[in-house]
Design a protein around this motif. Structure first.
Motif, PDB file in Angstrom:
ATOM      1  N   LEU A 105       2.809  28.136  37.029  1.00  0.00           N
ATOM      2  CA  LEU A 105       2.603  27.469  35.731  1.00  0.00           C
ATOM      3  C   LEU A 105       2.096  28.439  34.659  1.00  0.00           C
ATOM      4  CD1 LEU A 105       1.269  24.003  36.928  1.00  0.00           C
ATOM      5  CD2 LEU A 105       3.332  24.398  35.588  1.00  0.00           C
ATOM      6  N   PRO A 106       1.097  29.297  34.964  1.00  0.00           N
ATOM      7  CA  PRO A 106       0.668  30.236  33.903  1.00  0.00           C
ATOM      8  C   PRO A 106       1.801  31.174  33.475  1.00  0.00           C
ATOM      9  CG  PRO A 106      -0.935  30.184  35.702  1.00  0.00           C
ATOM     10  CD  PRO A 106       0.243  29.376  36.158  1.00  0.00           C
ATOM     11  N   ASP A 107       2.625  31.595  34.442  1.00  0.00           N
ATOM     12  CA  ASP A 107       3.729  32.487  34.096  1.00  0.00           C
ATOM     13  C   ASP A 107       4.801  31.736  33.298  1.00  0.00           C
ATOM     14  OD1 ASP A 107       4.687  35.103  34.201  1.00  0.00           O
ATOM     15  OD2 ASP A 107       6.063  34.610  35.836  1.00  0.00           O
ATOM     16  N   ALA A 286       6.344  36.720  39.192  1.00  0.00           N
ATOM     17  CA  ALA A 286       7.616  36.013  38.983  1.00  0.00           C
ATOM     18  C   ALA A 286       8.567  36.272  40.155  1.00  0.00           C
ATOM     19  CB  ALA A 286       8.269  36.389  37.656  1.00  0.00           C
ATOM     20  N   ALA A 287       7.977  36.537  41.341  1.00  0.00           N
ATOM     21  CA  ALA A 287       8.749  36.829  42.556  1.00  0.00           C
ATOM     22  C   ALA A 287       9.750  37.966  42.314  1.00  0.00           C
ATOM     23  CB  ALA A 287       9.447  35.571  43.079  1.00  0.00           C
ATOM     24  N   GLY A 288       9.359  38.919  41.478  1.00  0.00           N
ATOM     25  CA  GLY A 288      10.214  40.080  41.216  1.00  0.00           C
ATOM     26  C   GLY A 288      11.472  39.764  40.437  1.00  0.00           C
ATOM     27  N   GLN A 289      11.531  38.568  39.837  1.00  0.00           N
ATOM     28  CA  GLN A 289      12.753  38.173  39.129  1.00  0.00           C
ATOM     29  C   GLN A 289      12.618  38.358  37.617  1.00  0.00           C
ATOM     30  OE1 GLN A 289      14.545  34.526  41.643  1.00  0.00           O
ATOM     31  NE2 GLN A 289      12.445  34.244  40.985  1.00  0.00           N
ATOM     32  N   ARG A 290      11.977  39.454  37.226  1.00  0.00           N
ATOM     33  CA  ARG A 290      11.946  39.803  35.799  1.00  0.00           C
ATOM     34  C   ARG A 290      12.869  40.992  35.614  1.00  0.00           C
ATOM     35  NH1 ARG A 290       5.626  39.940  36.111  1.00  0.00           N
ATOM     36  NH2 ARG A 290       5.063  37.818  35.530  1.00  0.00           N
ATOM     37  N   CYS A 291      13.597  40.981  34.486  1.00  0.00           N
ATOM     38  CA  CYS A 291      14.460  42.142  34.237  1.00  0.00           C
ATOM     39  C   CYS A 291      13.613  43.388  34.011  1.00  0.00           C
ATOM     40  CB  CYS A 291      15.350  41.899  33.032  1.00  0.00           C
ATOM     41  SG  CYS A 291      14.412  41.706  31.526  1.00  0.00           S
ATOM     42  N   MET A 292      12.317  43.185  33.681  1.00  0.00           N
ATOM     43  CA  MET A 292      11.429  44.325  33.447  1.00  0.00           C
ATOM     44  C   MET A 292      10.459  44.522  34.615  1.00  0.00           C
ATOM     45  SD  MET A 292      11.951  46.020  30.586  1.00  0.00           S
ATOM     46  CE  MET A 292      10.422  46.571  29.857  1.00  0.00           C
ATOM     47  N   VAL A 332      11.891  32.236  45.147  1.00  0.00           N
ATOM     48  CA  VAL A 332      13.013  32.766  44.359  1.00  0.00           C
ATOM     49  C   VAL A 332      13.951  31.610  44.035  1.00  0.00           C
ATOM     50  CG1 VAL A 332      12.781  35.108  45.240  1.00  0.00           C
ATOM     51  CG2 VAL A 332      14.348  33.521  46.399  1.00  0.00           C
ATOM     52  N   ILE A 333      14.851  31.846  43.100  1.00  0.00           N
ATOM     53  CA  ILE A 333      15.559  30.748  42.436  1.00  0.00           C
ATOM     54  C   ILE A 333      16.394  29.868  43.371  1.00  0.00           C
ATOM     55  CG2 ILE A 333      17.473  32.281  41.747  1.00  0.00           C
ATOM     56  CD1 ILE A 333      16.217  29.391  39.605  1.00  0.00           C
ATOM     57  N   SER A 334      17.031  30.454  44.398  1.00  0.00           N
ATOM     58  CA  SER A 334      17.966  29.649  45.202  1.00  0.00           C
ATOM     59  C   SER A 334      18.008  30.153  46.632  1.00  0.00           C
ATOM     60  CB  SER A 334      19.376  29.737  44.598  1.00  0.00           C
ATOM     61  OG  SER A 334      19.815  31.087  44.662  1.00  0.00           O
ATOM     62  N   CYS A 335      18.587  29.326  47.510  1.00  0.00           N
ATOM     63  CA  CYS A 335      18.772  29.739  48.912  1.00  0.00           C
ATOM     64  C   CYS A 335      19.667  30.986  48.935  1.00  0.00           C
ATOM     65  CB  CYS A 335      19.438  28.640  49.710  1.00  0.00           C
ATOM     66  SG  CYS A 335      18.478  27.137  49.738  1.00  0.00           S
ATOM     67  N   ALA A 336      20.674  31.014  48.053  1.00  0.00           N
ATOM     68  CA  ALA A 336      21.593  32.158  48.027  1.00  0.00           C
ATOM     69  C   ALA A 336      20.847  33.429  47.634  1.00  0.00           C
ATOM     70  CB  ALA A 336      22.745  31.887  47.053  1.00  0.00           C
ATOM     71  N   ALA A 337      19.938  33.312  46.651  1.00  0.00           N
ATOM     72  CA  ALA A 337      19.169  34.496  46.221  1.00  0.00           C
ATOM     73  C   ALA A 337      18.287  34.967  47.372  1.00  0.00           C
ATOM     74  CB  ALA A 337      18.325  34.151  44.998  1.00  0.00           C
ATOM     75  N   ARG A 338      17.672  34.014  48.084  1.00  0.00           N
ATOM     76  CA  ARG A 338      16.807  34.394  49.206  1.00  0.00           C
ATOM     77  C   ARG A 338      17.625  35.128  50.285  1.00  0.00           C
ATOM     78  NH1 ARG A 338      13.357  30.380  53.282  1.00  0.00           N
ATOM     79  NH2 ARG A 338      12.850  32.046  54.721  1.00  0.00           N
ATOM     80  N   SER A 339      18.810  34.614  50.610  1.00  0.00           N
ATOM     81  CA  SER A 339      19.636  35.274  51.646  1.00  0.00           C
ATOM     82  C   SER A 339      20.040  36.676  51.192  1.00  0.00           C
ATOM     83  CB  SER A 339      20.929  34.505  51.907  1.00  0.00           C
ATOM     84  OG  SER A 339      20.625  33.216  52.218  1.00  0.00           O
ATOM     85  N   ARG A 340      20.376  36.791  49.895  1.00  0.00           N
ATOM     86  CA  ARG A 340      20.802  38.105  49.392  1.00  0.00           C
ATOM     87  C   ARG A 340      19.655  39.111  49.497  1.00  0.00           C
ATOM     88  NH1 ARG A 340      20.321  40.684  45.089  1.00  0.00           N
ATOM     89  NH2 ARG A 340      19.234  38.974  44.058  1.00  0.00           N
TER      90      ARG A 340
END
Ligand code: NAD
Length: 507
Positions: A105-107, A286-292, A332-340
């Motif tokens: 929530l803070p993020d 952000a679970a490493g999901q920032r472009c930066m 992370v955003i999706s099951c597919a992202a987690r598998s990748r």
């Protein structure tokens, strides 16, 4: 599932916005919007039909006829109201964002806030869209420039900042006098739609802002559409390159902000505690999901010895749903992202990198179905390994070791990506050398995620960006306007004729 079945199941549908009305799509193609911590289906999002894309563009084209002539102060006041509405709805927006995207929530509030800063900047459009004037460039002749809007512009956004990145785009485009068609990420369109509702409440007239949802077909239709003048894209390098080429071929302006592999260089003279805290936050937030995200750590000389302390800090981060207080790392955003991501971790092990912290398969009580990957760290990484060559886009930090700052700079400049980078040192000389020699868009000095505020422009080098101009700041005014240069002479009735002049000079 058709619309009637969806309604029966109590699942809301995400609407299109066409000509001021939120409408149900007539498409037969839908996709679930899923809570990544629980797998609960929050909504269904349509993949708009070609006719719906055409209708959105037609509405924007019609609205442009009057919006382009709307006084600049009227446009500015809408964004003053809009920034107030966003502030008032901050917690509601953050809650929607966390539910569909997963960040804490803070993020999530931070995501909205970084977009809000661009809205505040748009409210200052009267100062940003000024032309230039040179008086008396010849006898009785003045030259001046007008920064005129282009027409219908479009934006295509990624899943990782569903508030900030749409707000990078439509406020500045519309403030400049353009009309807009937005295509949000199909993975988390709900907070974007709430922001769009608030934009209308702030006074954006019908047809000026339109929204279509979908995937590749809708994006391609936007790139090809004859009535769209400019396309702004943020997302992966693969898709961004396609969008840039396709939109440019169709004669449009295009700017594409794309993928990253952000290296943070740590010299042994850096403040150790601050550096390690900054790295743990920037790699795993952000679970490493920032472009930066600072996903690649380059330890120089004796800084190599800091790995165990960094691992201890990463191990202490709390993995949980973004709604739970005290969470550091959400799903992370999706099951597919987690598998990748898990596939890339397995590839790292296979290719000989040292897995010094393995975050796979964490058990999160109450959220057993969530897409969780805990902080993961590889040491001994080398170019040529998949974990170095590919953007992982998850909570995985890779560590490379070199002997000198020169080696670190050469390594970074040889990587195809040039989105963000940072150097940690107490030496002004080393920091200045790094800043001078590094070929990367955003450079941090003792700051891991140097995202500029909107009085500057976000940028990028090499494979991280296509197009000359950035998505906000002064550069975006140039992107969303056409400069017209007027040279004018006015005669009064008594002025004697100067006779015919066949030269090109003005006198
Ligand atoms: P993505 O490229 O998969 O999707 C971005 C947009 O393109 C979405 O709206 C999606 O619907 C559309 N799209 C997907 N596949 C397509 C295709 N084949 N043809 C046409 N359109 C298509 O990106 P993502 O996974 O949503 O976002 C993560 C990526 O975005 C990462 O690479 C990250 O680095 C990048 N990113 C970059 C910046 C930046 O400023 N440089 C900012 C945020 C995110």
């Amino acid at each position: 599932m058709n619309t009637a079945t969806q309604a029966a199941a109590g699942i809301p549908t995400v609407k299109l916005l066409i000509d001021g009305a939120f409408v149900e799509s007539r498409t037969s193609e839908w996709r679930d919007v899923v809570n990544p911590a629980t797998q609960e289906v929050l909504a269904r999002v349509p993949f708009a039909t070609a006719e719906e894309v055409d209708a959105a563009v037609a509405a924007a084209k019609e609205a442009f006829k009057t919006w382009r002539k709307t006084p600049i102060s009227t446009r500015a006041r809408i964004f003053l109201k809009y920034q107030q509405l966003i502030r008032e709805h901050m917690q509601e927006l953050a809650a929607i964002l966390t539910a569909e995207q997963g960040k804490t929530l803070p993020d999530a509030e931070g995501d909205v806030f970084r977009g809000l800063e661009v809205v505040e900047h748009a409210a200052g459009i009267a100062n940003l869209q000024l032309g230039e004037l040179a008086n008396n460039v010849a006898n009785g002749v003045d030259t001046y420039t007008l920064l005129q809007p282009l027409g219908v512009c479009a934006g295509i956004t990624p899943f990782n900042f569903p508030a900030m990145i749409p707000l990078w785009m439509f406020p500045m485009a519309i403030a400049c006098g353009n009309t807009f068609v937005l295509k949000p990420s199909e993975q988390d369109p709900m907070v974007t739609m709430r922001l769009v509702e608030l934009a209308l409440e702030a006074g954006i007239p019908k047809g000026v802002l339109n929204v279509v949802h979908g995937g590749p077909d809708v994006v391609n239709a936007i790139c090809d559409h004859k009535d769209i003048k400019a396309v702004s894209f943020v997302g992966s390098t693969r898709v961004g390159t396609h969008v840039y080429n396709r939109a440019s071929l169709a004669g449009k302006r295009a700017q594409c902000m794309m993928g990253a592999k952000n290296h943070a260089v740590v010299l042994a003279d850096a403040n150790k505690e601050q550096t390690l805290n900054a790295m743990a936050g920037a790699a795993f937030g952000a679970a490493g999901q920032r472009c930066m995200a600072a996903s690649t750590l380059v330890l120089v000389g004796q800084a190599r010895e800091w790995i165990p302390e960094l691992v201890a800090k990463a191990r202490s981060l709390r993995i949980n749903a973004g709604t739970e207080p005290g969470t550091d790392v959400g799903p992370v955003i999706s099951c597919a992202a987690r598998s990748r991501i898990e596939g890339l971790i397995a590839a790292g092990v296979e290719e000989g990198a040292r897995l010094v912290l393995d975050g796979r398969n964490p058990v999160i009580p109450g959220y057993e179905k969530g897409n969780f990957v805990g902080p993961t760290i590889f040491a001994g990484v080398k170019p040529g390994m998949r974990i170095y060559d590919e953007e992982i886009f998850g909570p995985v930090l890779i560590i490379l070791e070199v002997d000198t700052l020169d080696e670190a700079i050469a390594l970074i400049n040889a990587n195809p990506n040039g989105n963000g980078t940072a150097v940690f040192t107490q030496s002004g000389w080393a920091a200045r050398k790094f800043q001078e020699e590094i070929d990367v868009g955003q450079v941090g000095v003792n700051l891991p995620i140097p995202v500029p505020l909107p009085m500057f422009s976000f940028t990028g080098s090499r494979a991280s960006k296509l197009g000359d101009l950035g998505p906000y700041g002064k550069q975006v005014v140039a992107f969303y306007t056409q400069t017209k240069t007027v040279t004018a002479r006015w005669f009064d009735e008594e002025t004697a004729s100067h006779g015919v002049n066949t030269t090109i000079s003005l006198k």
